[in-house]
Design an enzyme around this catalytic site. Sequence first.
Site, PDB file in Angstrom:
ATOM      1  CB  CYS A 110     -19.525 -28.115   0.813  1.00 41.73           C
ATOM      2  SG  CYS A 110     -18.840 -26.775   1.793  1.00 41.73           S
ATOM      3  CG  HIS A 153     -14.927 -27.162  -2.536  1.00 42.74           C
ATOM      4  ND1 HIS A 153     -16.137 -27.745  -2.848  1.00 42.74           N
ATOM      5  CD2 HIS A 153     -15.047 -26.747  -1.242  1.00 42.74           C
ATOM      6  CE1 HIS A 153     -16.942 -27.667  -1.792  1.00 42.74           C
ATOM      7  NE2 HIS A 153     -16.297 -27.062  -0.800  1.00 42.74           N
ATOM      8  CD  GLU A 154     -11.890 -26.949   1.002  1.00 44.05           C
ATOM      9  OE1 GLU A 154     -12.271 -26.064   1.795  1.00 44.05           O
ATOM     10  OE2 GLU A 154     -12.566 -27.968   0.747  1.00 44.05           O
ATOM     11  CG  HIS A 157     -15.123 -22.714   1.348  1.00 43.28           C
ATOM     12  ND1 HIS A 157     -16.460 -22.500   1.606  1.00 43.28           N
ATOM     13  CD2 HIS A 157     -14.993 -24.062   1.208  1.00 43.28           C
ATOM     14  CE1 HIS A 157     -17.104 -23.657   1.625  1.00 43.28           C
ATOM     15  NE2 HIS A 157     -16.233 -24.628   1.377  1.00 43.28           N
TER      16      HIS A 157
HETATM   17 NI    NI Z   1     -16.685 -26.627   1.205  1.00 40.23          NI
END
Ligand code: NI
Length: 182
Positions: A110, A153-154, A157
Amino acid sequence: MLKTKDILDEKNKLLRTISEEVTFPLSDKDKKTIDLMVEYLTNSQIDELAGKYNLRPGMGMAAIQLGIKKRYITIVHEVEEGVFDTYIVINPKIVSSSEEKIYVEDGEGCLSVNREVIGIVPRSARVTVEGFDIDGKKIRIRAREELAIVFQHEIDHLNGILFTDHIDSKNPFKYQNIYRSI
Ligand code: NI
């Protein structure tokens, strides 16, 4: 041009906040930010430019990593040497995910996590993502394998979640023989 230091580090509490839905039309500032995100991600995957501008290689970025609490993400996926597919999704949502789980063999990374993290992050092998393009038109993307992982993953966030949260610190490799590695 974005610099590596513009990207928030995991210690920054903003990364733990839930980002807010975006309304259309997008502001010129958000459009500009999206351009900068795509530019950073693309350049960061071209060795020569990454070296020249001191960029950390990354495939995806969420607005919150720049301190902007808005639900949009950008992904730049190298499909073959020097050929990139770009995804910009506003208010992205995972509408379906496969039962099958996979993980990145070498561990996930990341742009906000500047340290070596060991352990397995289980992710769905396939996801369908719905959201909007920069003009507010509804879009639907089917992603598999590496691209599916980046979307998960995004989108994490935007909900204040980092990949490290998914790793069992007492047994970071417990899924090693259960799920498929890529
Ligand atoms: Ni990330």
